[in-house]
Design a protein around this motif. Structure first.
Motif, mmCIF file in Angstrom:
data_model
loop_
_atom_site.group_PDB
_atom_site.id
_atom_site.type_symbol
_atom_site.label_atom_id
_atom_site.label_comp_id
_atom_site.label_asym_id
_atom_site.label_seq_id
_atom_site.Cartn_x
_atom_site.Cartn_y
_atom_site.Cartn_z
ATOM 1 N N UNK A 1 0.078 -7.362 -6.265
ATOM 2 C CA UNK A 1 0.836 -6.857 -5.173
ATOM 3 C C UNK A 1 0.132 -6.703 -4.007
ATOM 4 N N UNK A 2 0.937 -6.884 -2.680
ATOM 5 C CA UNK A 2 0.321 -7.025 -1.575
ATOM 6 C C UNK A 2 -0.215 -8.678 -1.051
ATOM 7 N N UNK B 1 0.775 -1.277 0.106
ATOM 8 C CA UNK B 1 -0.040 0.055 0.023
ATOM 9 C C UNK B 1 0.805 1.198 -0.018
ATOM 10 N N UNK B 2 1.712 1.108 0.836
ATOM 11 C CA UNK B 2 2.823 2.415 0.738
ATOM 12 C C UNK B 2 3.515 2.599 -0.408
ATOM 13 N N UNK C 1 4.608 4.409 -6.045
ATOM 14 C CA UNK C 1 5.879 4.645 -6.689
ATOM 15 C C UNK C 1 6.227 3.276 -7.711
ATOM 16 N N UNK C 2 5.254 2.628 -7.709
ATOM 17 C CA UNK C 2 5.659 1.536 -9.029
ATOM 18 C C UNK C 2 6.094 0.266 -8.327
ATOM 19 N N UNK C 3 6.502 0.160 -6.905
ATOM 20 C CA UNK C 3 7.162 -0.943 -6.657
ATOM 21 C C UNK C 3 5.876 -1.925 -6.067
ATOM 22 N N UNK C 4 6.456 -3.118 -6.415
ATOM 23 C CA UNK C 4 5.168 -4.085 -5.870
ATOM 24 C C UNK C 4 5.947 -4.850 -4.667
ATOM 25 N N UNK C 5 4.954 -5.361 -3.960
ATOM 26 C CA UNK C 5 5.508 -5.890 -2.651
ATOM 27 C C UNK C 5 4.806 -7.293 -2.654
ATOM 28 N N UNK D 1 10.462 -16.451 -8.937
ATOM 29 C CA UNK D 1 10.590 -15.849 -10.475
ATOM 30 C C UNK D 1 9.252 -15.493 -10.780
ATOM 31 N N UNK D 2 8.053 -16.046 -10.677
ATOM 32 C CA UNK D 2 6.819 -15.640 -11.000
ATOM 33 C C UNK D 2 6.617 -14.392 -10.419
ATOM 34 N N UNK D 3 6.601 -14.122 -9.295
ATOM 35 C CA UNK D 3 6.104 -12.874 -8.432
ATOM 36 C C UNK D 3 6.859 -11.819 -8.779
#
Ligand SMILES: NC(=O)c1ccc[n+]([C@@H]2O[C@H](COP(=O)([O-])OP(=O)(O)OC[C@H]3O[C@@H](n4cnc5c(N)ncnc54)[C@H](O)[C@@H]3O)[C@@H](O)[C@H]2O)c1
Length: 250
Positions: free
Chosen positions: A236-237, A171-172, A176-180, A225-227
């Motif tokens: 994401x999330x 969420x945070x 910025x386009x960063x997936x987690x 490798x997938x994620x």
């Protein structure tokens, strides 16, 4: 050309087990792997083995609970390709010891467990993010555990917190386009698990799987490798369970 070519992946706990297996898979696809490990000798040995295959890898000794050191590590890691494309929060305490009752473990051991598994994830993510900003496809993967879902132990509670942090950071950082994302492995027969997990627990876990199969490091590598790849660009999330169906109904 592989999408990992010329990209930098920082892997905590990269000296052995999953961390080393992640590094092999990423290096063979052209990434530069930075192995961060408390056990400096294990990290150096793993990085040497990767370089001997003609791949690009370096080892940096450090404790994921040491915020100042992780700031230095991420800065150094970013030097190779001008930033960081993938952070894998893999270092963790998980031996059978940390599934004992908290009354047996005592406060100091529970504190260290949460420092490494939970605060280590926070510290490394915060240290890496400034070097990930603006890099297309940049993402973070943390290693949770199937033990998070029954969550009857201190270890499980720490790994459930890793899954919760995954949602919070997604969420945070999404703006910025960063997936987690995270992976929750079931019982995977790494050297540590083979050596430390009692046979009766191994048998119990196997019986609670839907599949009559042994989990292998390659199953967790495939999930990573997938994620981390572009096939998961809209994911994401999430915490992906790779468990042979253990606790599938939870
Ligand atoms: N093996 C399994 O079946 C399994 C299942 C679920 C989750 N996990 C999780 O996967 C991750 C890796 O597991 P593994 O079996 O490969 O572990 P492992 O014990 O084989 O390797 C862990 C590595 O992390 C390093 N490390 C430990 N504490 C550190 C710290 N404070 N700072 C930096 N490095 C540190 C160790 O030196 C070691 O090289 C862990 O987070 C673990 O909890 C493993």
């Amino acid at each position: 050309m592989s999408e990992w070519q010329g990209r930098t992946a920082v892997i905590s706990g990269g000296g052995r087990g999953f961390g080393k297996a992640f590094a092999v898979a990423l290096c063979e696809r052209g990434a530069h792997a930075v192995l961060v490990d408390l056990d400096g000798a294990a990290g150096e040995q793993a990085a040497l083995e990767l370089r001997e295959k003609g791949w690009s890898a370096e080892a940096l000794q450090g404790d994921v609970t040491d915020a100042a050191r992780m700031d230095e590590v991420m800065q150094q890691a970013a030097g190779q390709n001008g930033g960081i494309d993938l952070l894998i929060n893999n270092a963790g305490l998980h031996s059978d010891e940390y599934s004992q009752p908290m009354r047996v473990l005592g406060v100091e051991k529970v504190r260290r467990l949460f420092d490494v598994n939970v605060m280590g994830t926070v510290i490394c993510t915060l240290a890496a993010v400034p070097f990930m900003a603006g890099r297309v496809g940049a993402n973070v993967i943390s290693i949770s555990s199937m033990a998070a879902y029954p969550s009857g132990t201190a270890y499980g509670a720490s790994k459930m917190t890793v899954a919760a942090l995954t949602i919070a950071f997604a969420s945070e950082l999404g703006g910025e386009g960063i997936r987690v994302n995270a992976i929750a492995p079931g019982m995977i027969l790494t050297e540590t698990i083979k050596a430390e997990l009692p046979q009766n627990i191994k048998d119990f876990v196997k019986r609670s799987q839907s599949l009559d199969a042994d989990g292998a490091e390659s199953d967790i590598v495939a999930a990573m490798l997938y994620l981390s790849g572009s096939g998961a660009r809209f994911v994401t999330g999430e915490t992906l369970r790779v468990t042979g169906g253990m606790g599938a109904g939870v």
